[in-house]
Enzyme design. Structure first.
Site, PDB file in Angstrom:
ATOM      1  N   LYS A  90      59.552 -37.734  17.856  1.00 28.41           N
ATOM      2  CA  LYS A  90      58.297 -37.157  17.343  1.00 28.41           C
ATOM      3  C   LYS A  90      57.250 -37.101  18.452  1.00 28.41           C
ATOM      4  CE  LYS A  90      54.946 -39.693  14.802  1.00 28.41           C
ATOM      5  NZ  LYS A  90      53.718 -39.514  15.534  1.00 28.41           N
ATOM      6  N   ASN A  91      57.062 -38.221  19.134  1.00 29.01           N
ATOM      7  CA  ASN A  91      55.963 -38.285  20.096  1.00 29.01           C
ATOM      8  C   ASN A  91      56.235 -37.484  21.364  1.00 29.01           C
ATOM      9  OD1 ASN A  91      54.655 -39.826  18.259  1.00 29.01           O
ATOM     10  ND2 ASN A  91      54.658 -41.724  19.455  1.00 29.01           N
ATOM     11  N   ASP A 145      54.185 -49.244  18.003  1.00 27.13           N
ATOM     12  CA  ASP A 145      54.871 -48.529  16.918  1.00 27.13           C
ATOM     13  C   ASP A 145      56.080 -49.295  16.376  1.00 27.13           C
ATOM     14  OD1 ASP A 145      53.036 -46.534  17.134  1.00 27.13           O
ATOM     15  OD2 ASP A 145      54.373 -45.042  18.011  1.00 27.13           O
ATOM     16  N   ARG A 163      46.820 -36.516  14.061  1.00 29.28           N
ATOM     17  CA  ARG A 163      46.015 -36.783  15.246  1.00 29.28           C
ATOM     18  C   ARG A 163      46.459 -35.948  16.451  1.00 29.28           C
ATOM     19  NH1 ARG A 163      42.397 -40.473  17.486  1.00 29.28           N
ATOM     20  NH2 ARG A 163      42.840 -40.962  19.651  1.00 29.28           N
ATOM     21  N   ARG A 217      40.475 -45.044  16.356  1.00 29.35           N
ATOM     22  CA  ARG A 217      41.096 -43.931  17.060  1.00 29.35           C
ATOM     23  C   ARG A 217      40.105 -42.817  17.415  1.00 29.35           C
ATOM     24  NH1 ARG A 217      46.958 -42.588  14.905  1.00 29.35           N
ATOM     25  NH2 ARG A 217      47.525 -42.891  17.052  1.00 29.35           N
ATOM     26  N   PRO A 218      39.100 -43.161  18.164  1.00 30.93           N
ATOM     27  CA  PRO A 218      38.152 -42.123  18.553  1.00 30.93           C
ATOM     28  C   PRO A 218      38.764 -41.154  19.560  1.00 30.93           C
ATOM     29  CG  PRO A 218      37.627 -44.190  19.661  1.00 30.93           C
ATOM     30  CD  PRO A 218      38.811 -44.465  18.783  1.00 30.93           C
ATOM     31  N   ILE A 219      38.063 -40.037  19.795  1.00 25.41           N
ATOM     32  CA  ILE A 219      38.561 -39.087  20.795  1.00 25.41           C
ATOM     33  C   ILE A 219      37.557 -38.950  21.936  1.00 25.41           C
ATOM     34  CG2 ILE A 219      40.106 -37.776  19.279  1.00 25.41           C
ATOM     35  CD1 ILE A 219      37.807 -35.656  19.140  1.00 25.41           C
ATOM     36  N   ASP A 220      36.683 -39.977  22.044  1.00 23.60           N
ATOM     37  CA  ASP A 220      35.628 -39.909  23.060  1.00 23.60           C
ATOM     38  C   ASP A 220      36.172 -39.693  24.471  1.00 23.60           C
ATOM     39  OD1 ASP A 220      36.804 -42.422  22.813  1.00 23.60           O
ATOM     40  OD2 ASP A 220      35.016 -43.517  23.433  1.00 23.60           O
ATOM     41  N   LEU A 221      37.251 -40.385  24.809  1.00 19.48           N
ATOM     42  CA  LEU A 221      37.768 -40.278  26.179  1.00 19.48           C
ATOM     43  C   LEU A 221      38.402 -38.908  26.432  1.00 19.48           C
ATOM     44  CD1 LEU A 221      37.991 -41.860  28.805  1.00 19.48           C
ATOM     45  CD2 LEU A 221      40.164 -42.807  27.999  1.00 19.48           C
ATOM     46  N   ARG A 235      56.330 -38.292   7.822  1.00 15.27           N
ATOM     47  CA  ARG A 235      55.648 -37.771   9.022  1.00 15.27           C
ATOM     48  C   ARG A 235      56.510 -37.973  10.270  1.00 15.27           C
ATOM     49  NH1 ARG A 235      50.537 -40.355  10.566  1.00 15.27           N
ATOM     50  NH2 ARG A 235      51.038 -38.980  12.276  1.00 15.27           N
ATOM     51  N   CYS A 280      47.243 -41.455  11.222  1.00 19.32           N
ATOM     52  CA  CYS A 280      47.377 -42.715  10.499  1.00 19.32           C
ATOM     53  C   CYS A 280      46.099 -43.541  10.585  1.00 19.32           C
ATOM     54  CB  CYS A 280      48.526 -43.523  11.108  1.00 19.32           C
ATOM     55  SG  CYS A 280      50.115 -43.025  10.498  1.00 19.32           S
TER      56      CYS A 280
HETATM   57  C1  UD1 Z   1      50.110 -42.400  20.834  1.00 25.42           C
HETATM   58  C2  UD1 Z   1      51.281 -42.264  19.887  1.00 25.42           C
HETATM   59  C3  UD1 Z   1      51.302 -43.399  18.883  1.00 25.42           C
HETATM   60  C4  UD1 Z   1      51.296 -44.725  19.605  1.00 25.42           C
HETATM   61  C5  UD1 Z   1      50.139 -44.783  20.616  1.00 25.42           C
HETATM   62  C6  UD1 Z   1      50.176 -46.033  21.480  1.00 25.42           C
HETATM   63  C7  UD1 Z   1      51.692 -39.887  19.711  1.00 25.42           C
HETATM   64  C8  UD1 Z   1      51.663 -38.671  18.861  1.00 25.42           C
HETATM   65  N1  UD1 Z   1      51.174 -40.993  19.175  1.00 25.42           N
HETATM   66  O1  UD1 Z   1      48.923 -42.333  20.062  1.00 25.42           O
HETATM   67  O2  UD1 Z   1      52.487 -43.272  18.099  1.00 25.42           O
HETATM   68  O3  UD1 Z   1      51.104 -45.765  18.671  1.00 25.42           O
HETATM   69  O4  UD1 Z   1      50.205 -43.646  21.499  1.00 25.42           O
HETATM   70  O5  UD1 Z   1      51.398 -46.154  22.119  1.00 25.42           O
HETATM   71  O6  UD1 Z   1      52.244 -39.882  20.811  1.00 25.42           O
HETATM   72  N2  UD1 Z   1      41.287 -44.502  22.330  1.00 25.42           N
HETATM   73  C9  UD1 Z   1      39.915 -44.412  22.460  1.00 25.42           C
HETATM   74  N3  UD1 Z   1      39.350 -43.209  22.788  1.00 25.42           N
HETATM   75  C10 UD1 Z   1      40.100 -42.076  22.991  1.00 25.42           C
HETATM   76  C11 UD1 Z   1      41.508 -42.182  22.869  1.00 25.42           C
HETATM   77  C12 UD1 Z   1      42.087 -43.407  22.537  1.00 25.42           C
HETATM   78  O7  UD1 Z   1      39.198 -45.404  22.279  1.00 25.42           O
HETATM   79  O8  UD1 Z   1      39.526 -41.008  23.284  1.00 25.42           O
HETATM   80  C13 UD1 Z   1      41.900 -45.811  21.985  1.00 25.42           C
HETATM   81  C14 UD1 Z   1      42.615 -45.798  20.639  1.00 25.42           C
HETATM   82  O9  UD1 Z   1      41.712 -45.994  19.573  1.00 25.42           O
HETATM   83  C15 UD1 Z   1      43.628 -46.921  20.804  1.00 25.42           C
HETATM   84  C16 UD1 Z   1      43.953 -46.874  22.312  1.00 25.42           C
HETATM   85  O10 UD1 Z   1      42.930 -46.103  22.900  1.00 25.42           O
HETATM   86  O11 UD1 Z   1      43.017 -48.150  20.496  1.00 25.42           O
HETATM   87  C17 UD1 Z   1      45.298 -46.271  22.656  1.00 25.42           C
HETATM   88  O12 UD1 Z   1      45.440 -45.040  21.999  1.00 25.42           O
HETATM   89  P1  UD1 Z   1      46.330 -43.856  22.596  1.00 25.42           P
HETATM   90  O13 UD1 Z   1      47.236 -44.395  23.657  1.00 25.42           O
HETATM   91  O14 UD1 Z   1      45.418 -42.749  22.953  1.00 25.42           O
HETATM   92  O15 UD1 Z   1      47.204 -43.489  21.342  1.00 25.42           O
HETATM   93  P2  UD1 Z   1      47.522 -42.077  20.760  1.00 25.42           P
HETATM   94  O16 UD1 Z   1      47.702 -41.098  21.868  1.00 25.42           O
HETATM   95  O17 UD1 Z   1      46.567 -41.762  19.675  1.00 25.42           O
END
Ligand code: UD1
Length: 416
Positions: free
Chosen positions: A22-23, A305, A92, A121-125, A397, A116
Site C-alpha cells: 500500500k505505502n 505500523d 492522508r 498528523r499535521p501537514i505543516d512540514l 483500507r 487514520c
Molecule cells: C507514513 C505511512 C504510515 C506510517 C508512517 C510512519 C504512507 C501512506 N503512510 O505516514 O503508514 O505509519 O509513514 O512510518 O506511507 N509530521 C508533522 N508534520 C508534517 C508531517 C508529519 O508533524 O508535515 C509528523 C507526524 O504527525 C508523525 C511524524 O511526523 O508524528 C511522522 O509522520 P510521517 O513519517 O510523515 O508519516 P506519514 O507519511 O503520514
C-alpha cells in the site's frame, strides 16, 4: 456487512501470497502525474486506499484501467487541479498529489487530507518545505490553494524524518529547476521503491536508501512499467497471526529483506522463521518475553505500523512486555478494545505495559483505524470463543480481502 466474525482458539495452517505494498503504490500512483503518457503499475493491491487514489487521478482527468493487479494510468488528458473533498478526506496520502500536481500543472487547490486517527498528523512540514521551492500557498480553514510558476530546487535540513514529506519533496524535485537535497530523508523501502520508479522514468535521484537524497532536476519523464514490491506490513501482520494463534504457515513473496527488525523481535519471542527464496515459513507460537522495550522508530527501526499487532502477540503470549511508541502520539486506541477481550494493558504517556498473564476471550470489538483493526482480528484468532470485529472498512483500507487470506491460512473467519 461491515464486520467479521472470528471463531478463535485454533492453530493456523496454510499458505498465502502477500499483496503489493500500500505505502509503495500510493506515492507511485501519484508519481504517474509527472509523466505525460501511459504508465503500467503491476502488483497494485486491491484495497480501498488505492481505489480512492485512482478515483482522485480520474477526477483530475486521467484515464484509469485495472486488469487484475495491473493498473494503467493515462495522464495525457490531465485537466483539473481541484481534488474531490470526499476522497481527499478519507486518505492522508492525497497530500502526495500536491508535489506531483504542482510540478505538472503549477496550481492545486485541495481540502486538508484525512487518514487514520492516530495522532495530530499535521501537514505543516509539507507546506513549509514546498514554500521553500517557490510555491505560494494560501491556507484557509478547510483547505488551501498552492501555486508555482516553476518549482526551484532547494537544500533541506528537515527538523525530523517524515516519510510523506520525503516523498512529496521527491515528487516536487524531479522536474524542478536545479538540484534538491533532502536530509534527513526517510529510508523506508517504500521510498526506495518510489526512487526506483522515478529513476526508471528518467529522473536523477542519488542516495536511495540513505538518509541523504540528492535530486538533479530533469526536463521530462518517460512512461514506464513498474512492479510494486510486496507489502512488508501485511506480511508482518500474518506473521503475527501465527505468533498469536500458533501453527505453521508459509507467506509467499514476503519481502524478508525489508523486515529485519520485525523478524528479530519475532524470533526473540520464540517462533521459528525460515526465510526462503520465494517467501517465509513461520512455525510456533510466541511464548517468550521480549528483552527490554519494543520501541517504534523510522526505518530500519521497528515500524509503528506493526506496533498494534505485536501488542496483541504480547497479550496472547502469556508474557509481560513494554512498548514505546515514538512516531505517532495516539497509537494506543486499540487498548480499551483489547481489554474488552480480557487483556491487561495500561498506558502511561507513549508507553504501554502489557501484562501477558491473562487469557484472551472472544468479544465484540470495534476497529478504529487500519493497523489496530487488523490487530483486533489477530487477537480474536488467539482468543477462546467467538469474536466480532466491527468497522471492517478501516481494515479494507490496507488489506486485500483479509477474510479470504486468513482462511487460506486456516483461520475460522467469515463476514458478519
Ligand atoms: C507514513 C505511512 C504510515 C506510517 C508512517 C510512519 C504512507 C501512506 N503512510 O505516514 O503508514 O505509519 O509513514 O512510518 O506511507 N509530521 C508533522 N508534520 C508534517 C508531517 C508529519 O508533524 O508535515 C509528523 C507526524 O504527525 C508523525 C511524524 O511526523 O508524528 C511522522 O509522520 P510521517 O513519517 O510523515 O508519516 P506519514 O507519511 O503520514
Amino acid at each position: 456487512m461491515d464486520a467479521v466474525r472470528i471463531y478463535g482458539g485454533n492453530c493456523l495452517c496454510g499458505q498465502t501470497t502477500i499483496q503489493g505494498s500500500k505505502n509503495a503504490s500510493l506515492p507511485i500512483l501519484a508519481a504517474t502525474l509527472l509523466i505525460n503518457g501511459i504508465c503500467e503499475i503491476e502488483n497494485c493491491p486491491d484495497i480501498s486506499d488505492v481505489y480512492h487514489m485512482l478515483r482522485l487521478l480520474e477526477s483530475l482527468g486521467c484515464r484509469v484501467e485495472r486488469e487484475g493487479t495491473l493498473v494503467r494510468v493515462n495522464t495525457k488528458q490531465l485537466s483539473k487541479c481541484d481534488m474531490p473533498a470526499d476522497s481527499v478526506g478519507v486518505m492522508r496520502s492525497s497530500i502526495m498529489l500536491l508535489g506531483a500536481l504542482l510540478a505538472r500543472t503549477g496550481s492545486v487547490s485541495m481540502e486538508y487530507p484525512g487518514g487514520c486517527v492516530i495522532g495530530a498528523r499535521p501537514i505543516d512540514l509539507h507546506l513549509q518545505s514546498l514554500r521553500r521551492m517557490g510555491v505560494a500557498i494560501e491556507q484557509q480553514k478547510k483547505g488551501f490553494c498552492a501555486e508555482s510558476m516553476r518549482l526551484k530546487g532547494a537544500v533541506f535540513q528537515l527538523p525530523f524524518v517524515s516519510v510523506g514529506v520525503t516523498e512529496n519533496l521527491l515528487l516536487a524535485a524531479v522536474l524542478a529547476e536545479g538540484m534538491t537535497v533532502i536530509e534527513p530523508a526517510a529510508r523506508e523501502p517504500e521510498i526506495q521503491a518510489l526512487c526506483d520508479f522515478l529513476n526508471l522514468a528518467g529522473a536523477r535521484i542519488e542516495g536511495k536508501g540513505s538518509g541523504r537524497l540528492i535530486v538533479h532536476g530533469v526536463k521530462k519523464l518517460m512512461p514506464v512499467r513498474y512492479r510494486i514490491p510486496a507489502d512488508r506490513i501485511v506480511a508482518g501482520t500474518y506473521l503475527c497471526a501465527c505468533m498469536a494463534a500458533g501453527g505453521e504457515i508459509f507467506l509467499r513473496e514476503a519481502p524478508v529483506e525489508d523486515m529485519e527488525s520485525v523478524l528479530e523481535y519475532a524470533c526473540s519471542m520464540g517462533v521459528t522463521i525460515a526465510c526462503e527464496t520465494d517467501g517465509m515459513q513461520v512455525k510456533g507460537r510466541a511464548c517468550k518475553r521480549i528483552p527490554g522495550v519494543l520501541r517504534t522508530g523510522c526505518y530500519p527501526a521497528f515500524p509503528t505500523d506493526m506496533q498494534s499487532q505485536f501488542m496483541v502477540v504480547m497479550a496472547a503470549s502469556g508474557q509481560p512486555g513494554q512498548i514505546e511508541e515514538t512516531v505517532f502520539e495516539n497509537r494506543f486506541r486499540i487498548v480499551p478494545e483489547l481489554c474488552k477481550m480480557g487483556a491487561d494493558i495500561s498506558v502511561q504517556g507513549n508507553t504501554a505495559y502489557v501484562n501477558g498473564r491473562r487469557k484472551l476471550c472472544g468479544a465484540i470489538v470495534q476497529a478504529q483505524e487500519l493497523r489496530g483493526g487488523a490487530a483486533l482480528i489477530l487477537a480474536a484468532l488467539a482468543a477462546q470463543g467467538t469474536s466480532i470485529v466491527t468497522n471492517r472498512h478501516y481494515i479494507d483500507r490496507g488489506y486485500e480481502d483479509i477474510v479470504f487470506r486468513l482462511r487460506e491460512l486456516g483461520a475460522k473467519i467469515e463476514l458478519a
